[in-house]
Scaffold this active site. Sequence first.
Site, short mmCIF file in Angstrom:
data_model
loop_
_atom_site.label_atom_id
_atom_site.label_comp_id
_atom_site.label_asym_id
_atom_site.label_seq_id
_atom_site.Cartn_x
_atom_site.Cartn_y
_atom_site.Cartn_z
N TYR A 101 0.85 -1.20 0.00
CA TYR A 101 0.00 0.00 0.00
C TYR A 101 0.88 1.24 0.00
CZ TYR A 101 -3.00 3.75 1.62
OH TYR A 101 -3.67 4.95 1.72
N GLU A 189 -3.87 7.35 -3.71
CA GLU A 189 -3.32 6.09 -3.22
C GLU A 189 -3.25 5.02 -4.29
OE1 GLU A 189 -5.71 5.00 0.23
OE2 GLU A 189 -7.15 3.96 -1.01
#
Lengths: 379, 365
Positions: A101, A189
Site C-alpha cells: 500500500y 493512493e
Amino acid sequence: MKIHEYQAKEIFGKYGLPIPKGEVVTTPDEARNIAVRYEKPVMIKAQVHVGGRGKAGGIKYCKEPDDAFFAAQEILGMDIKGLIVKKVLVTEAVDIKSEAYVGVIVDRVTKRNVIMVSPAGGIDIEEVAAKTPEKIMKLGVDPLLGLLPYEALKLARFVYPDIKIARSAGGVIRKLYDAFVHSDASLAEINPLVLNNQDDLVALDAKINLDDSALFRHPDYENLRDLDAEDPAEMEAKRNDLSYVKLNGNIGCCVNGAGLAMATMDLVKHFGGEPANFLDIGGSSSPEKVLAAMKIILNDPNVVVILFNIFGGITRCDDVANGMVWAVEKLNPRVPIVVRLTGTNEDKAKKILEKLDLSATSSMEDVVKMAVNEARSVV
Amino acid sequence: MAIYVDKKTRVIVQGITGRDGSFHSRQMLDYGTNIVAGVTPGKGGSEIYGVPVFDSMAEAVEKTKANTSIIFVPPMFAVDAIFEAARSGISLIVCISEGIPAIDMVKVYNYLKEKGVRLIGPNCPGIISPGMSKVGILPAQIFAKGPIGVVSRSGTLTYEIVHNLTIKGLGQSTCIGIGGDPIIGTNFIDCLEAFENDPATKGIVLIGEIGGSDEEMAAEYIKRNVTKPVVGFIAGQTAPPGKRMGHAGAIISGASGLAEDKIRAFNEVGIPVAEIPSQISDLMAEKLAEYQKKLARKKAIVKSKKKTKKTAKKKTAKKVVKKKAKKAIKRVTKKTAKKKTVSRKLVRKRAERKTTALRKSGRRK
C-alpha cells in the site's frame, strides 16, 4: 470530488507511474474486442465511487476474450452499494508476487501531507491501521522542502528490504507525491502496488480524491465529474451556490450557515422528527437563492413541511422574506411552511411575511416543534 | 482583558475596496474597531471612510504601525494575501475568505508557525472582544461584555448560541470563530490556553462539529490544563457519512469525525455537552456557580493556610532567635573562657618568671 479508477490512472500515467494497459468501455462487445487485441488475460473492473468493489463482485479475472464479454455483461448494470455500474475498465491482468500500500493524504492532525506505506496491501488501510499499526510507516512531508529522495527510499525500504526494488519503489513514491501535489488532491493512493514475477512494480489500482476548493486551478478536471454518480439535486444546489445534502426524512430544512443547518437537523431529530435534507443558503442570501433553495426542497417527494431557520446577522431577514414571497408566488408549494426569523431587520421581514399569511417565530426550538407537529399530522 | 484582540488592536483590511471588504469595514468602524489602513493593490493613495488605502502590506504596516490584518480577498488570492501579511510584521491575521485549497493551507500553517504569526481562519466569521474590538463579520448587536469565552468552528450557530447567552445575562470576554476548514491557523487548544490565561474569562463555551478530531484533542487538553468551567456543543449528530456538510472540514470520513465520539470524549473528561443550543447558557450558569463556590472555598483554604503559615513563621522565627541567642551565648562564653585560659597562662608565666627572677636574685644575694 471523487474520480474513477481509470481517470486516476490517467493522471498517474502523466506523472510516470507504472500503470497496466487498460481502456474503459460501456458494452460487453467492446470488452471482448479489447481482450482480443491485448492477446492476454484481462481484468474487468466496475467503475463506481465506492470501496469494496471486489467483494461485491465488481472485479473479475478473464482468461479468454469470451470470459471478458460475459464478465462485462454481468458487471455492467450491477448495483454496488446503491450505485449502478455504467462503465467497466478492461485492463491487462498482472501476476502478483506481493501487494503493498502507498498513499498520500492531507493530514488534519499534523497539518502536513502525510505519506503512508505498508507491506499489507490490497486491503483497506484503515483496517490495517486499526489491527496491525506496526505494519504501517508514516512520514509527514516538510511543506517547504517537499519529499526528499532519501525519505522516499526510507519508506520504500520499510516495504521492500531488497535495495534494488526499494530504489524503484522510492521512485514510485516520489512520483505519487508529485501527482498528489500537482493535482491538488486530498488523497492519492495505490492499493495495491504490485510486485510481479519479473520484480517490476505495477499500480494495480488507483484512487484520487480532488479537493473541491482547488478546482479553480484545474478547469479541465470538471470533465472528470461523473454526473451519473452525483445527486442531481446536489448539483443543482451547487450551481446556485447553495450547499445541499439529501437525507431520508420528511422535514425540508432551509437554513443560513452550515453549523446552524446541522444544529437544526439535530434539533428536528431531538424533537422526534426526521430531516429531509441539509441546506445552507449561505451568508448573503439573495431572494434568488431562496427561490432556488425552495425549488430543490420541493423536488423531494418525501417533504411534507418546509422549515426556515434564519439567524439574521449579515444575512438580512427581509431579503429572505422577500425571497420567500417570490418563491411562494412562483412555485405555489404543496406543503406548509414554518418560519423562524431573528436578528437583522426581523420586524420588516415579519411584516413582509404577513402577505403570505405566514407567522414567523423568533425561537429556533418553537419553529422546529411546529415543523415536527406538522409532519406528524400529515403522516 | 480579552484574548487576541482588544483596545490596542490596530487593523489593516486587506481587500478593503471590495464588496465584502468595504461593507464589513464600515460595520467594524461603527463598532469602534481601530482600522488604521486598507490595502488594495493599485488603489494606494485613495481613501475609504477616511481610512487610507495602500498598495502593499509592507507600506501600510510601516506607515500605520498596525498589528492585525483581516483578509476579504477571493480564495485564489487569499494565500498570497496571508503570506504578504505574515511578512509585513503583523502578529495576527484573520482570514474570512472561504475556499482555500487544503494543500495551500498546509504550507501557510507551517510557515506562519515558524514565523510566530497567528492566523485565525480561514473560512471563519472572525473575532470580537465585546466593547473593545471586532475583527470580523459577526453581527455586533448580539454580543455583550462579560465573563464567557466562546470558541467555535461555525458562524451562524455561534450567533445563535451567543444570542442566547446574552439574553440570559452571560456576556462574553471574547468570541472567536476558528473556521470550518480542515486546516485552520488557530485551533481549539490555542484558544483554550488563551482563555485559561485570560483573567477576564471565567467560563468557556466550545462549539464543535463533525469531522476531524480537534474536539477529542481539546477534551484531552482540558482534562490536563484547563481549570475554568467548559461547556460543549457538537453539531451534526444527524449528518450522514462521507458527505461534506457545507464546511469543507465538516465531513465524516470512514470511522472518524463522528459527533458521538466527540460528545463521548467531552463527557469522559467531565465536560457537559448540551443536547440543544439553548441548554448551553443554563449549563454554563450552573457550572459557573459551581466554579465560583470552588474558587471561594479554595480562597478560604488559601487564606487559612496563609494564617497558619504566618503563625508558623512566627514560631520558627522565635526558634531561630532562640537558637541564635544560644549560639551567641556559647560563642561569648567560649571567648571569655579562652580569654580566661589565656590570662591564667599569662598569670602563671608571669608568676613563674617572677619566682625564677626572685630565685636568681636570691642566689645573688
